[in-house]
Design a protein around this motif. Structure first.
Motif, short mmCIF file in Angstrom:
data_model
loop_
_atom_site.label_atom_id
_atom_site.label_comp_id
_atom_site.label_asym_id
_atom_site.label_seq_id
_atom_site.Cartn_x
_atom_site.Cartn_y
_atom_site.Cartn_z
N VAL A 78 0.88 -1.17 0.00
CA VAL A 78 0.00 0.00 0.00
C VAL A 78 0.92 1.22 0.00
O VAL A 78 1.69 1.43 0.92
N GLY A 81 -1.23 5.17 0.87
CA GLY A 81 -2.64 4.92 1.18
C GLY A 81 -3.43 4.18 0.12
O GLY A 81 -4.63 3.97 0.27
N LEU A 82 -2.78 3.81 -0.99
CA LEU A 82 -3.50 3.12 -2.06
C LEU A 82 -2.82 1.79 -2.40
O LEU A 82 -1.59 1.74 -2.58
N GLU A 109 3.26 0.57 3.14
CA GLU A 109 2.69 -0.30 4.18
C GLU A 109 2.30 -1.65 3.58
O GLU A 109 2.07 -1.75 2.37
#
Lengths: 255, 220
Positions: A78, A81-82, A109
Motif C-alpha cells: 500500500v 494509502g493506495l 505499508e
C-alpha cells in the motif's frame, strides 16, 4: 518531454512499515532512496534502497515479488494509502518512478486485514485466498481420455465473461483496499468464472457455499458495496462479479 | 451454513428489510403529501387508515420486524467488519466510496433514534406534547397536530436534520439493495446510483417541505 532526463536522479523519503515477525510489534522507519531514476520500477527502487541498507548493516526491507511483469499477483504494497500505488490497473512492480518526483515522501505499508497476518515488514500471509480456492475454486476433471475440445460449445459472450472474471491474479488488493477487509471481489470473480461456463455449473452449488464458508472462516469481512475493490484491482475486475456471487448464493437457497 | 450466519445471507436480509423500509417511507411520503392539499385530505386519509385495524396492526408488526432485523444485522455485521480490518493504514485514501457509504452505521443509528422520537411525538403523542383535538367532522385532527407540533423551530430542525440523514442512508442503501440481491452489472450500476440519489432527494425534499412550510407559516 518528461520532467527527468535519464541522467537526472531523484532522492525520496521513504516511510516504511518494519516488523520483525508475525507476533512482533511493527513501526515505521524512515529511509532515503538515493540515485533513483525515472526508469526504475517501484520494486527496483526498493532494491536500490535495500543495497544501501545492507551496506549500512541494516536488515533489508522484506517485500513480496516474483514475475515483476504485472501478471503473478505477488507484489503487495500500500503506497501512500493506495493498494499497488493507485495507478489504474497497475501492480506495484509495474509502477514506475516517473510517477514520483524528487523530494517526495512515500508511505509504504503492507496489506492490512485480519485474514492477512503480517509475516515480516511488507510481506503478508495470503494463504487465506488459497483456502477459499481449495473450498471450491476448481472444476473437477475425471481421469480418462482427454475430452474432445469441441464437445461442449461455449458462446463467445460466455467465454469473454469468464475470461474477464479469470483475469483476477489473486494479489489481494481488493481485500487491502476494502474498508471491511472483505474478499468478495476475489471470491466473486472465481465463482463467476466457473458459473458462466458449462464445465463449472455442475459443481456450482457446492462451490458457492464452500467458498463463502471458507471466506468467512478465514476472517474476511462482509461486503458493504463501497466498490473500493474494483478501483484498486490491478486487473480491473468488475463488482458485477460480486453481484453474480450473491445471485449464485441466492440460487442455492431456492433451487 | 444457514442464511442467518452466511456473509451473503445476512446482507440479503439487510437488503430485503431495507427494501421494505424504503417502500414504507415512499408510502408514508405519499400519505403525508395530503397535507399540501389541505386539512380535509390528511384528516380523512388518517381516519381511513385507522379504520382498518386488521391491516394497520399486522403492517405495523411487519415493519417492526423489518426494523429489528435491519438494526440487529446492521450492527453485528458492522462490528464483524471492524474486526476484520483491525490494522488501520497510516495513510488511507479512498477512490470510490462515498461519505454516505462510509457512514451507514452512524446514519442508521441516528435514524433509529429519530424513528423512536417520531413515534413518541406523532404516534404515541407523548413527547414533545402535541394538541389532540377533533376537527369539525369529529375526526382526529391530524392537520392541527402536525402544524402545532412542527411550529417549534427546534422540533422542525430535528425533522429536517433527520431527513438529511435519511438522504445519506438511502442514497447508499437503495443502490446497495440491487447489488446485494444480485440484480446488478456494469450497465445497471450507474443507473441504480442515479435512481437511489433521485429517490433519496425526493424523500428529503418531500418530507422537509412539511416543517419548512409550517415554520414559514405557509401551511398554518
Amino acid at each position: 518531454m518528461s520532467e527527468h532526463t535519464a541522467h537526472e536522479t531523484m532522492t525520496l523519503k521513504l516511510i516504511v512499515w518494519r516488523q520483525k515477525g508475525p507476533d512482533e510489534p511493527g513501526r515505521f522507519e524512515t529511509y532515503l532512496a538515493r540515485d533513483i531514476t525515472e526508469h526504475h520500477s517501484f520494486l527496483e527502487m526498493l532494491d536500490v534502497v535495500n543495497e544501501d541498507l545492507i551496506r549500512e548493516g541494516i536488515e533489508p526491507i522484506v517485500f513480496d515479488h516474483d514475475c515483476r511483469e504485472g501478471i503473478c499477483g505477488t507484489c503487495s504494497q500500500v503506497i501512500n494509502g493506495l493498494a499497488h500505488g493507485g495507478q489504474t490497473r497497475t501492480t506495484v512492480c509495474q509502477l514506475h518512478m516517473r510517477k514520483f518526483k524528487d523530494g517526495d515522501t512515500i508511505y509504504i505499508e503492507p496489506w492490512r486485514a485480519k485474514a492477512f497476518p503480517i509475516l515480516k515488514d511488507l510481506m503478508v500471509d495470503r494463504s487465506a485466498l488459497d483456502r477459499i480456492i481449495q473450498a471450491g475454486g476448481y472444476a473437477s476433471v475425471n481421469t480418462g481420455a482427454a475430452p474432445d475440445g469441441n464437445a461442449i460449445l461455449i458462446s463467445k459472450e460466455d467465454a469473454d465473461y469468464a475470461m474477464d472474471a479469470a483475469e483476477c491474479i489473486g494479489c489481494g488488493a481488493c481485500v487491502a483496499a476494502c474498508p471491511n477487509g472483505a474478499a468478495m471481489l476475489f471470491t466473486g470473480a472465481k465463482v463467476s468464472q466457473f458459473a458462466s461456463l458449462p464445465q463449472g455449473r455442475e459443481e456450482g452449488r457446492i462451490r458457492v457455499t464452500g467458498m463463502l464458508q471458507a471466506m468467512q472462516e478465514c476472517g474476511f469481512g462482509n461486503c458493504t458495496n463501497h466498490y473500493e475493490c474494483q478501483a484498486a484491482c490491478p486487473k480491473g475486475i468488475d463488482v458485477k462479479f460480486i453481484a453474480r456471487l450473491n445471485r449464485e448464493y441466492l440460487k442455492t437457497l431456492f433451487m | 451454513m444457514s442464511v442467518l450466519k452466511s456473509a451473503v445471507g445476512r446482507k440479503v436480509i439487510m437488503a430485503v428489510t431495507g427494501f421494505f423500509m424504503v417502500f414504507f417511507v415512499l408510502m408514508h411520503l405519499l400519505g403525508n403529501s395530503t397535507i399540501f392539499i389541505g386539512p380535509e385530505w390528511i384528516n380523512s386519509y388518517a381516519e381511513h387508515l385507522h379504520d382498518l385495524p386488521v391491516v394497520v396492526w399486522p403492517f405495523r408488526g411487519f415493519m417492526f420486524v423489518m426494523l429489528c432485523l435491519h438494526v440487529f444485522f446492521g450492527i453485528t455485521l458492522t462490528l464483524e467488519n471492524w474486526g476484520a480490518n483491525p490494522g488501520k493504514y497510516a495513510v488511507s485514501k479512498k477512490l470510490k466510496t462515498t461519505f454516505a457509504g462510509k457512514t451507514m452505521i452512524w446514519t442508521g443509528l441516528l435514524l433509529l433514534a429519530f424513528i423512536l422520537f417520531h413515534l413518541l411525538h406523532f404516534t404515541l403523542k407523548v413527547v414533545p406534547e402535541v394538541p389532540q383535538v377533533l376537527d369539525e367532522l369529529g375526526r382526529f385532527d391530524v392537520y392541527t397536530m402536525m402544524v402545532a407540533g412542527l411550529l417549534n423551530r427546534v422540533v422542525a430542525g430535528i425533522y429536517i436534520a433527520a431527513m438529511i440523514v435519511l438522504f445519506l442512508h438511502t442514497s447508499h442503501g437503495i443502490q446497495s439493495i440491487f447489488q446485494t440481491i444480485g440484480l446488478n452489472n456494469e450497465r445497471t450500476l450507474p443507473k441504480y446510483n442515479l435512481a437511489a440519489k433521485f429517490l433519496s432527494a425526493v424523500f428529503l425534499i418531500g418530507f422537509s417541505a412539511i416543517p419548512v412550510l409550517i415554520v414559514t407559516w405557509i401551511i398554518s
